[in-house]
Every structure is written in structure tokens, then in C-alpha cells.
Write a protein that holds these residues in place. Sequence first.
Motif, PDB file in Angstrom:
ATOM      1  N   HIS A 282     -40.519  -5.974  39.059  1.00 28.76           N
ATOM      2  CA  HIS A 282     -40.756  -7.401  38.859  1.00 28.76           C
ATOM      3  C   HIS A 282     -41.075  -8.059  40.192  1.00 28.76           C
ATOM      4  O   HIS A 282     -40.768  -7.531  41.263  1.00 28.76           O
ATOM      5  CB  HIS A 282     -39.565  -8.063  38.169  1.00 28.76           C
ATOM      6  CG  HIS A 282     -38.275  -7.891  38.920  1.00 28.76           C
ATOM      7  ND1 HIS A 282     -37.400  -6.865  38.660  1.00 28.76           N
ATOM      8  CD2 HIS A 282     -37.742  -8.598  39.936  1.00 28.76           C
ATOM      9  CE1 HIS A 282     -36.376  -6.952  39.490  1.00 28.76           C
ATOM     10  NE2 HIS A 282     -36.558  -7.986  40.281  1.00 28.76           N
ATOM     11  N   GLN A 283     -41.701  -9.218  40.094  1.00 30.78           N
ATOM     12  CA  GLN A 283     -42.120  -9.921  41.300  1.00 30.78           C
ATOM     13  C   GLN A 283     -40.894 -10.380  42.107  1.00 30.78           C
ATOM     14  O   GLN A 283     -39.900 -10.797  41.534  1.00 30.78           O
ATOM     15  CB  GLN A 283     -42.947 -11.149  40.920  1.00 30.78           C
ATOM     16  CG  GLN A 283     -44.222 -10.802  40.175  1.00 30.78           C
ATOM     17  CD  GLN A 283     -45.019 -12.021  39.779  1.00 30.78           C
ATOM     18  OE1 GLN A 283     -44.536 -13.148  39.870  1.00 30.78           O
ATOM     19  NE2 GLN A 283     -46.242 -11.805  39.325  1.00 30.78           N
ATOM     20  N   ILE A 284     -41.018 -10.297  43.425  1.00 30.25           N
ATOM     21  CA  ILE A 284     -39.954 -10.810  44.283  1.00 30.25           C
ATOM     22  C   ILE A 284     -40.120 -12.328  44.334  1.00 30.25           C
ATOM     23  O   ILE A 284     -41.030 -12.863  44.981  1.00 30.25           O
ATOM     24  CB  ILE A 284     -40.049 -10.227  45.712  1.00 30.25           C
ATOM     25  CG1 ILE A 284     -40.048  -8.695  45.683  1.00 30.25           C
ATOM     26  CG2 ILE A 284     -38.932 -10.774  46.592  1.00 30.25           C
ATOM     27  CD1 ILE A 284     -38.747  -8.055  45.255  1.00 30.25           C
ATOM     28  N   MET A 285     -39.261 -13.024  43.609  1.00 31.68           N
ATOM     29  CA  MET A 285     -39.400 -14.466  43.465  1.00 31.68           C
ATOM     30  C   MET A 285     -38.024 -15.059  43.242  1.00 31.68           C
ATOM     31  O   MET A 285     -37.227 -14.507  42.482  1.00 31.68           O
ATOM     32  CB  MET A 285     -40.300 -14.760  42.257  1.00 31.68           C
ATOM     33  CG  MET A 285     -40.508 -16.224  41.970  1.00 31.68           C
ATOM     34  SD  MET A 285     -41.399 -16.463  40.411  1.00 31.68           S
ATOM     35  CE  MET A 285     -43.076 -16.297  40.935  1.00 31.68           C
ATOM     36  N   SER A 286     -37.743 -16.166  43.909  1.00 25.13           N
ATOM     37  CA  SER A 286     -36.428 -16.780  43.725  1.00 25.13           C
ATOM     38  C   SER A 286     -36.576 -18.298  43.756  1.00 25.13           C
ATOM     39  O   SER A 286     -37.183 -18.860  44.673  1.00 25.13           O
ATOM     40  CB  SER A 286     -35.484 -16.262  44.821  1.00 25.13           C
ATOM     41  OG  SER A 286     -34.667 -17.281  45.311  1.00 25.13           O
ATOM     42  N   PHE A 287     -36.101 -18.943  42.725  1.00 28.73           N
ATOM     43  CA  PHE A 287     -36.210 -20.397  42.634  1.00 28.73           C
ATOM     44  C   PHE A 287     -35.022 -21.079  43.285  1.00 28.73           C
ATOM     45  O   PHE A 287     -33.911 -20.545  43.282  1.00 28.73           O
ATOM     46  CB  PHE A 287     -36.328 -20.833  41.170  1.00 28.73           C
ATOM     47  CG  PHE A 287     -37.757 -20.875  40.693  1.00 28.73           C
ATOM     48  CD1 PHE A 287     -38.473 -19.698  40.521  1.00 28.73           C
ATOM     49  CD2 PHE A 287     -38.400 -22.077  40.462  1.00 28.73           C
ATOM     50  CE1 PHE A 287     -39.786 -19.719  40.108  1.00 28.73           C
ATOM     51  CE2 PHE A 287     -39.715 -22.118  40.053  1.00 28.73           C
ATOM     52  CZ  PHE A 287     -40.416 -20.939  39.873  1.00 28.73           C
ATOM     53  N   ALA A 288     -35.244 -22.277  43.832  1.00 30.95           N
ATOM     54  CA  ALA A 288     -34.188 -22.993  44.537  1.00 30.95           C
ATOM     55  C   ALA A 288     -33.181 -23.587  43.565  1.00 30.95           C
ATOM     56  O   ALA A 288     -32.151 -22.991  43.293  1.00 30.95           O
ATOM     57  CB  ALA A 288     -34.793 -24.080  45.422  1.00 30.95           C
ATOM     58  N   ALA A 289     -33.492 -24.736  42.995  1.00 31.54           N
ATOM     59  CA  ALA A 289     -32.525 -25.422  42.143  1.00 31.54           C
ATOM     60  C   ALA A 289     -33.176 -25.721  40.808  1.00 31.54           C
ATOM     61  O   ALA A 289     -34.195 -26.401  40.768  1.00 31.54           O
ATOM     62  CB  ALA A 289     -32.075 -26.717  42.808  1.00 31.54           C
ATOM     63  N   PRO A 290     -32.605 -25.203  39.714  1.00 32.22           N
ATOM     64  CA  PRO A 290     -33.208 -25.470  38.403  1.00 32.22           C
ATOM     65  C   PRO A 290     -33.294 -26.971  38.150  1.00 32.22           C
ATOM     66  O   PRO A 290     -32.369 -27.713  38.494  1.00 32.22           O
ATOM     67  CB  PRO A 290     -32.235 -24.822  37.418  1.00 32.22           C
ATOM     68  CG  PRO A 290     -31.390 -23.898  38.218  1.00 32.22           C
ATOM     69  CD  PRO A 290     -31.378 -24.410  39.618  1.00 32.22           C
ATOM     70  N   LEU A 291     -34.411 -27.394  37.572  1.00 29.48           N
ATOM     71  CA  LEU A 291     -34.599 -28.811  37.263  1.00 29.48           C
ATOM     72  C   LEU A 291     -34.393 -28.993  35.761  1.00 29.48           C
ATOM     73  O   LEU A 291     -34.937 -28.238  34.964  1.00 29.48           O
ATOM     74  CB  LEU A 291     -36.019 -29.228  37.663  1.00 29.48           C
ATOM     75  CG  LEU A 291     -36.376 -30.711  37.545  1.00 29.48           C
ATOM     76  CD1 LEU A 291     -35.624 -31.526  38.582  1.00 29.48           C
ATOM     77  CD2 LEU A 291     -37.879 -30.918  37.705  1.00 29.48           C
ATOM     78  N   GLY A 292     -33.615 -29.995  35.411  1.00 28.55           N
ATOM     79  CA  GLY A 292     -33.343 -30.229  33.994  1.00 28.55           C
ATOM     80  C   GLY A 292     -34.597 -30.622  33.233  1.00 28.55           C
ATOM     81  O   GLY A 292     -35.542 -31.171  33.803  1.00 28.55           O
ATOM     82  N   VAL A 293     -34.600 -30.332  31.924  1.00 27.66           N
ATOM     83  CA  VAL A 293     -35.736 -30.697  31.079  1.00 27.66           C
ATOM     84  C   VAL A 293     -35.840 -32.218  31.012  1.00 27.66           C
ATOM     85  O   VAL A 293     -34.841 -32.918  30.842  1.00 27.66           O
ATOM     86  CB  VAL A 293     -35.562 -30.115  29.656  1.00 27.66           C
ATOM     87  CG1 VAL A 293     -36.622 -30.650  28.706  1.00 27.66           C
ATOM     88  CG2 VAL A 293     -35.621 -28.600  29.702  1.00 27.66           C
TER      89      VAL A 293
END
Lengths: 236, 625
Positions: free
Chosen positions: A46-57
Motif C-alpha cells: 500500500h502507498q506510504i501515506m499518513s493523514f494529520a488530523a481527521p476532519l469531521g463530516v
Amino acid sequence: MYKLRIKFSKHGPIVFIGHLDIMRYFQKAIRRAEVDISYSTGFSPHQIMSFAAPLGVGLCSNGEYFDIGVDALTTAQQVKETLNNQMVEGIEILSVKKLPDDAGNAMASVAAAGYTIHFRNGHEPDFDLFGQLEAYLAQDTIWAIKETKKSTKTFDLKESIYQLAWNETDQTIYMLVNASSGGNIKPSFVMENIYAFCGQTAGEFDFLITREDTYTNTGTEDMPVFVPLDAIGEDY
Amino acid sequence: MLEDEILLKIEKPARYIGGEVNSVMKDTSDVDIRVAMCFPDVYEIGMSHLGIQILYDMFNRYPDVWCERVYSPWVDLDEVMRRRNIPLFTMESQDPVKMFDFLAVTIQYEMCYTNILQVIDLSGIPIFTKDRTWEDPIVIGGGPCTYNPEPIADFFDLFYIGEGETMYRALFDLYLSCKDEGVSRREFLHRAGCLPGIYCPSLYEVTYHEDGTIKSFAPIYDDLPAVIEKEMVTDLSGAVYPEKPVVPFIKVTQDRVVLEIQRGCIRGCRFCQAGQLYRPLREKNVDVLKRYASEMLKNTGHEEISLSSLSSSDYSALPELIDYLITECNKKKINISLPSLRIDAFSLDVMSKVQDVKKSSLTFAPEAGTQRLRDVINKGLTEEVILEGAREAFSGGWSRVKLYFMLGLPTETDKDIEGIARLSNEIAKVFYETVPKQQRQGKVQIVTSTSFFVPKPFTPFQWAPMCTKEEFLRKAYVCRDAIKSQHNQKSIKYNWHEADVSVLEGVLARGDRKLCEVIYKVYQKGCIFDAWSEYYKNEIWMETFAECGIDIDFYTTRIRNEDEIFPWDFLHCGVDKSFLLREWKKANEETVSLNCRDACQACGAMKYHVGVCMQPKCGAATQNQ
């Protein structure tokens, strides 16, 4: 492998796409843009990817971040452009920075986030909200109740509010609050707390919230210095 | 656009907001015709359908047409829309469907019929064709169920019979000229009904015998055809194919690039409708497929590609295509998914290259438990071949097997049902014989599933009586008990399909116009999403059949005479009724027919002069390969 930090904004109908689907969206966009992303090893890489802070819907943002690993460096401008060519309406790549090798990953780096609160049409407060904010902030402790699946606990919200500002003419409130993985505070939670302080109850759809930026702390715990997540990367 | 408050309250708002990658936006002032293309089920199902993607792409290549998409609002939004009188809208422009020129509905399974009414009704379009005016879009249906459109005839202005690629441009041109001329809506429908492949149900009249069977079926105008021939693509390699399919934000059922490698099937399984409808087999050129695969992967960013066809193993250039895909996909870390492959040395080799053997399972579809019954249904798969495939697979490291069977096939006895259990057990036995104890990681996992057989129009079994619900359930219990008495029963898990729904599917599949009233009434009583077991309300359907004086046995268990006029006999699907009848008789004699590559069975499809019909035959030598 080189680490890149990518900043993007999110506006319009796309705010109804949740965090996991936004991650999938970017995985596909990166393939379309033919960015030279690094993959994990193993049978299903899988792609090396990391998100910072999830944003609410439902929230807009001017400061979302994720990190990727790439096998080869082109230029920040080139990555930004090829990615922007693959974006749907409502998502724009704002910056691409190369991170120092020792930089922590995006999620662990998050310390705080700034939010602007607008009121939805027809949902403006029918009481003197702005006049009471001074008093709200002047409290020694701001008691709040956190409900988890297992327990409810009372804690001091003031420690998590780093800044609270408002503009009565524009009818907006700005807050900088804790967004770390251990102590994340939702902006709607603060608004509900403020309404409660005023003896009012906030409605589910009263607020239009925009995350203005996501910050990391380059200071200490006692003397924090909040800088946007892309401030620690560099152009290349 | 729905209000934020609604979008925040409903499940998966992404089902309704549009804006997906590769969705097509146009300026309404630049187009003359607006088409709302509908799959009458929830977004995740509808977005996975290849046919719509092909037509969406083809229509939007016409500069004067804008084709948009619309799906059934899920039950949560359905309730909000009714309560607040919100008209149904399309994904792209978010404009009400009511203002479109066409509402085109693909009809893939019978259990979506009430959802068609939901879509028409929520759009604010009168449900019955007779009540519509030029203020309403032309409601046109296409897809496999239109090969018996009669149960939904009253709700459609037109049906398109056959493959969609060929006749829509002519229909659009006719529409524009009729609008220019200022003719009545009925006159437009009349003229449309004169186009090849287009059926206008309101312009045909049915009379019935006293026993309820059809006495006559004829057009009310002399210039309309008495028999409507299906439309078919003759040059499949050159036909339009979506190089930039829409990429959904949310996970949908078919979340991958789908590459159609061929259309049609050489096998001639007697229960299979698709196998007859899409005759003759036409393969796509392998170089064209390679190009499409690369383009589509590049344009979507999908991480998986899947081959689509009725029987991929029969594609002549399969090794070359798969080699190419493996090389391409390895480079880009893309998964290859290979459904409908016959299990043999070649496919096992390929699968071991593209899947994690330990995690994946193998699928066999013997369909029937004994060789006798497999001969009846003309499923050319022998027990020897299955067990040999299993042996090779177990040696290769697989330990999970899925088996698919049908219950209630014509001539079936309890012995055939017990054969399902026996065969499942034999496969388990092969595992324990093949894999030494120290190499086993637990038991072999065999999942045996049975569905209930529903006879379909345009198959040799269209004459066959169907079982009652009670018979179906008894058969499932016989199967369950037989599995429990097997030596390896602990390695076998047994699932069976619900009987209620199968019976209803049977009624609708071979139904006639008298059923329109029932479908209308159950919809009025709140039935939608019948294909979703949690929303299927069998008691309402049954009660409404009774109210309308409909005896469901007439459609299901009744024995049909060879000379009966069926409700769908005015359509011609490419194979002759005389061929189907020959096959029905051979079935009852337990005689198999060779596949199209080995010997021509004179089904009638050779008149198209394309595909496998034009190739030399190999005789019986390759039978069952």
C-alpha cells in the motif's frame, strides 16, 4: 525514500465526504497524477501515506495535511501542479514541502487546530452571545464533561483552548484548540460549552465550521509555539 | 442540492452530491437533449454497473446530449423527500429529473420493479404511461429484464430491446425532429416504435384465453412490427467503451476498473438467460483490451482491475491478456481480480501469481449434484474435472472452496440433492488425501451454497414448472441433512437462499401485463428495495396478489404447453423458439449439447454473421474442456 508534506483545502459539497473516503480519494488521485509514491513491501503493498488530523463530516478546511513517501524527488511545484490537475471541485493542493528526515509523522505532529465558526442562516444566536465571551474566557476553570463509552469525566476545558477571538460585526468566532491525538477538542464541543455558559442550548446545525489550519508545537508543553504543519518542511 | 441539514442527517451523503472524478458536466444551453440515466437501486449498486457506464460515456460524446445519473434514494432520504416534497434530482446538475427529456432506466433484476416506481414517483412523473404529457420525460427501459417487459409495461413509454450501443442516436434524432414538428407525444412514441429494437408497450394489445394464457398479442397500428428484434453490436472491438469511467468517492460494490473482454457465451447452459440473450459470442481484440486497461487505470487511479464476461476461460487470447496485465499491474501495484475462471492448471497458475493463496478461495459452480442432472442443464463440468481441479488447488496451497448449486432444477430428485452433499464431502476428502497433516493449517473450509432455480424467458427452461416455496424449503432441508450426515461435515458450511423472494422472482420473470396492477399496488403500500431482504415484505406481495385475483401458481408451478404463446414471444432475442424447444426436449432426455466452438446447434444466431458463428468448429474433441 523522501518524505513530502501536502497541504490542501476542502470546501463545497465535498465536505460531506468523510475522512476514510478522502484518503481513498487521494490514493487514487496520486495514481492518476503518476506521483512516484513509495509502497510498503509484502503481498498487498500500500502507498506510504499518513493523514494529520481527521476532519469531521460537514466541516470546511483551509489547512488539511498528509504526508507521503516518494522514491524520487522532482520539484514541489511539479507535484503540486500534477496533483491539482487531478483534483475535483472543492479540493485544492495548497503546498508541497519536503520534510527533514527526522520529522515526526503527520498525525503524531498535530498539536492544535484553528477554527472559524460562522452561524448558519436562520441559526444566529437570539441572545447576547458576543457580550458574554469575555466573561466566559475570564473563568478560572471552564468545566466541561467528556462522555466516553465507559465513563463520564469532568475536566478543565480552558487548558485545551489556546486562543479564543471574536468579531461581532462579522458574527464570527475563532478558536485555537487542542487537536492532538490524545486531547482533541471538537470546535462544536466548545461552542456547546459556551452556549451552556450563557444558559442556552446549541442546535445540531447552528454552526458552519472551517478549520483554518493545523499546527504542530515547536516549543515546549508549558511554553508552546504553534506553527502550521508545513512550516517545518522546505521547498525543493 | 439538498440542504446541509438533510445531508448531515442521512447515511452516506456522497450518494447524492455528485462531483465525482470523471463525471461529466455540460452547459444546459449547449445541449438539446438531457438524459437522466437511472439504476433503480442504491448508489453503491448502481455505480457498479457496466452497462450504464458504457451508455453514459457514449451519450456524453454526443455534443447535443447531456447524460446524467440518478439512483434510488435510500430509505432514509426517500422518507425525507416524501415528507418535504423534494423532487428527485440527478447527481451532476442536481436538477429535477422531471425537467429532463428522457428518464432511461436499466432493469437488471426483477426485484427492482418497485424501485422503478419509486424513481418515477419521486420525480413527480405520473406512474402510468397513459397519464404522461410532453411535460414529462420519456421513460424508457433497457437491460435484461426488458426481454420480458410485460409486468412493467404500463409504467414505461418505451423499451429498448437489446444492446444499447446501436439505436439511441436514431431515437434522439427522431425525438428532436418530432419536437421540431410539434407532433403529439403519442405520435412520437408511435414513430419510435417503428425504429428497430424499440418497443412501445401502449401500442400493443393483448387478448387472453379463458385459462389466462395469451390468445393474441398484436400492435394496434399496421406499421408497427409484430415481432421486435433485439439490437446487437456487430463490431464489439470498435464499439464505444468508457475510457474515463466515473470514480465514486465512497466504496461501491465494483470498486475497480472493469474490462469487458467478450460478450455472449458458447456454453449453452439451459438455465442461463444471459447465455442465450447475448449470443453469439463476440470477443474483443486483445490489443484493444490492453489499450483500454492501461487508459482506464490511468484515468481512474483504481487499484484493481477485473475482467468481465460470462465465462472468461473461453476468451481465446486470455493467456496473452493476463500476461500483459500481470506485467503492467506489478509495476503499478495494482491488483488483478479474475472472476468466472474455470479451475484448471492454467487458472491456478495465474491465480497464484495475482492473489494471496492463503487468503483467497476457489469457486466452483457445478450447479447440480449429480452428473445426470448436470447433463439435464447442459453444464459441461464433470465430477472428475472438479475433483482434479480441487486436488491441484490444494497442492498449490489453497484451502478454501466455494461451491454453488441450484435447487429445484427440472427433473431433480432427492438423489440429486444428496449428490450436492456427497460432492462437497468428496472435495473435503481430496484435501485430506492431498495435503499432508503437517502442512495443514486447520481444516479445509468448504462453503456450499444453493440458490433456488427460477425459470427465465428465452431459455430452454422457459417451459419448466417452478417449485413452490414449500418444495424449495423441503429441498434445502434435505440438502442440509445430507450434508450433516457426511463424514467431513465439520469442514462444510451450508447456506441456502431465501425461498419467498425466489417465488416472487419467478412470478415476475415469466409474468404478463396483469401483474402491473399488483406492482403498482404493493408500491402504494410502501414496498421498495425488495432486493434487500431487510426491506422485503412478502406478506404485502402475497396479500396483494390475492386482492388482484392473481393466482401465483399460474406463473410458477403451471405446466406450460409447447405451443403456448408466452408474454415475451413478440420479442426475438436472436435464438429461435424452435431451438429452445429442442433444447428443452433434450434436457428431459438427459442429453447434452456441444458448445458453439465444437458444433453449431443451429440456435438461429448465425444470421448475425459475427463472432463464434463465423469460426470453424472443432467437433466433439474439446468437449468439457
